[in-house]
Each structure stands twice: as C-alpha cells, then as structure tokens.
Design a protein around this motif. Structure first.
Motif, PDB file in Angstrom:
ATOM      1  N   LYS A 114       5.122   3.013   0.229  1.00 47.11           N
ATOM      2  CA  LYS A 114       5.709   4.004  -0.665  1.00 47.11           C
ATOM      3  C   LYS A 114       6.831   4.726   0.068  1.00 47.11           C
ATOM      4  O   LYS A 114       6.625   5.275   1.160  1.00 47.11           O
ATOM      5  CB  LYS A 114       4.631   4.998  -1.082  1.00 47.11           C
ATOM      6  N   THR A 162       0.847  -1.172   0.000  1.00 48.14           N
ATOM      7  CA  THR A 162       0.000   0.000   0.000  1.00 48.14           C
ATOM      8  C   THR A 162       0.891   1.233   0.000  1.00 48.14           C
ATOM      9  O   THR A 162       2.117   1.105  -0.083  1.00 48.14           O
ATOM     10  CB  THR A 162      -1.005  -0.054   1.182  1.00 48.14           C
ATOM     11  N   GLU A 163       0.275   2.440   0.024  1.00 48.44           N
ATOM     12  CA  GLU A 163       1.106   3.643  -0.039  1.00 48.44           C
ATOM     13  C   GLU A 163       1.599   4.026   1.353  1.00 48.44           C
ATOM     14  O   GLU A 163       2.771   3.950   1.662  1.00 48.44           O
ATOM     15  CB  GLU A 163       0.335   4.782  -0.697  1.00 48.44           C
ATOM     16  N   ASP A 164       0.648   4.434   2.193  1.00 43.21           N
ATOM     17  CA  ASP A 164       1.021   4.885   3.531  1.00 43.21           C
ATOM     18  C   ASP A 164       0.581   3.852   4.563  1.00 43.21           C
ATOM     19  O   ASP A 164      -0.317   3.052   4.306  1.00 43.21           O
ATOM     20  CB  ASP A 164       0.351   6.236   3.812  1.00 43.21           C
TER      21      ASP A 164
END
Ligand code: G3P
Ligand code: MG
Length: 249
Positions: A195, A173-175
């Motif tokens: 990320k 996922t990103e964060d």
C-alpha cells in the motif's frame, strides 16, 4: 526464481485496466489503458459458480453491474447477461464482463504486460489460484511477456506456485511484514506489492537488499508518484491515467 527472473515490466501500471477513465476490469478498460499510453495493466480475476475465469474485483456484482448478489453464486451465463459498464457512465452501457481469455488475447495482440491479481471469492482460494495459473501458463506460453501473478491470499499464491512455478509471482499486502523474506522465499515471489501510503525509502531499500522488487498500490497523486519512483520503487499502480502519466517513468 528471484535470482534468475529478469524483471522488465514498465514502471507505471494502469489499475484495473483504465483506472477511473473506464469501467474497471472490462475490455473497454484495457483498451483505454492502452490508448492512454500504458504498456502494463492490472486486473482482478475470480471464478464464476461454474468455474469460468472472469475479471471482477468485489465478491458481489452490486457495485460494478446492474445486478445484485454474489459472483460465486452466478454462472458465467448469468454474469454475461449483466451490464458491467453503465454504472461508470452512459457511454459504457452494455459493456460485458470479460473472460480471462479475451483479456489474454487483447493484451498479447497489443504487447501489453499484465499483472493478474488473483482475487478469489471466499473459500475458493486454492482452486482460483490453480486455475488462474494454469490458464496464464497456457495463454502466455509463446509470449515473451510473462504476466506477473499476485494475490493477497497466500493460499491462492501457493496454488499458483504449484500449478505454474515458472510464472513470476508477487505477494500483495498492505504494510511490509517483519518476516517478509520468509513469505517471499516460501512463495518463491519476485516482488512484494504494498500500500503506497505505508511505503518509505527505508522499506524500499530493505526489500531491494533482500533481492526483491517492490510495487506500490494505488498512487493517484503526481508528486507522490515522483517521490516513490525516485526512492527506487519498481512500479506503481494508478487510477489517474491523466495525472500519473507514463512519461513520468
Ligand atoms: O494489485 C494492486 C491493487 O489492485 C490491490 O488492491 O483492492 O485494488 O485489488 P485492489
Ligand atoms: Mg487489484
């Protein structure tokens, strides 16, 4: 699984096989990552229209081949007729789309660890997760190097968990989500892949305290790679095989 799985992957992972040096997600890319000293590669896997597992990042073939259209609407035979190398450089013209099996074979013959990113075409999340996990289980059965399966899709991860519970998984996922421990517990993951620009030391420590590993995508700056590794980041994906080099780790 998080308590029993022994994490022994290298700290640097060649993104999409050979980063910027070769056409992504091809056998030539895997060869390139290997030649530049990387002992782990990441690649994206999806299903053709006729349920063959192939390496490809996007939903369409437009960017990385000489064809156009949705990957999900093409048979493996149709995909095989396209050139997946010429978009990168003339040298790679004619490079075909690789099957999952050809990459499984190549990486094992050369003792290369794999992060298999399950990258389903829209609405094919469950079947892609299931078929990738089953194939990984079958093709890595006698290997001491189990591949790490990851996905942005929770549906795909859940299907992979059901089909091959013993294979290590990472949630991509990103964060870092506030409820990350709930998700990682539910998916029985060993790691979370985040990320890189959103990562800091505090998040890395929170993840470690919860008992999970953390990988950062995609780190193309040497100083940033050093910093993340210094903070205890467990692995990094890089496109810059000549800058973020394996000796850094
Ligand atoms: O798996 C790490 C990274 O590859 C995730 O993003 O879009 O490059 O597949 P993407
Ligand atoms: Mg990927």
């Amino acid at each position: 699984a998080k308590n029993t799985f022994e994490w022994r992957y290298p700290r640097l992972i060649a993104h999409r096989g050979g980063g910027y040096l070769a056409p992504e997600n091809t056998l030539a890319a895997m060869r390139c990552g290997h030649e530049y000293g990387f002992s782990m590669v990441e690649f994206d896997v999806k299903l053709s229209q006729d349920n063959m597992l192939v390496l490809m990042h996007d939903d369409t073939v437009d960017r990385t081949s000489n064809g156009i259209g949705l990957a999900a609407s093409k048979t493996f035979r149709e995909l095989s007729e396209l050139d997946f190398g010429g978009w990168h450089s003339a040298f790679y013209t004619g490079e075909p789309i690789p099957t999952f099996v050809s990459v499984a074979r190549f990486t094992q013959e050369n003792n290369i660890f794999c992060n298999i990113e399950i990258k389903p075409c829209p609405n094919r999340e469950t079947e892609t997760g299931t078929l990738v996990a089953k194939a990984a289980k079958q093709w890595w059965l006698h290997s001491h190097l189990p591949p790490l399966l990851s996905s942005f899709s929770l549906e795909a991860l859940a299907a992979a968990k059901q089909a091959a519970p013993e294979l290590p998984r990472a949630f991509l996922t990103e964060d870092l989500p506030d409820n990350f421990t709930v998700i990682l517990e539910e998916m029985d993951c060993v790691a979370i892949n985040l990320k890189q620009s959103l990562l800091d030391q505090e998040k890395i420590e929170r993840i470690h305290q919860a008992g999970y590993k953390v990988c950062a995508w995609t780190v193309n700056d040497y100083q940033r790679a050093k910093q993340l590794l210094h903070w205890g980041c467990d692995a990094l994906f890089t496109d810059e095989l000549l800058r973020v080099t394996p000796d850094l780790a």
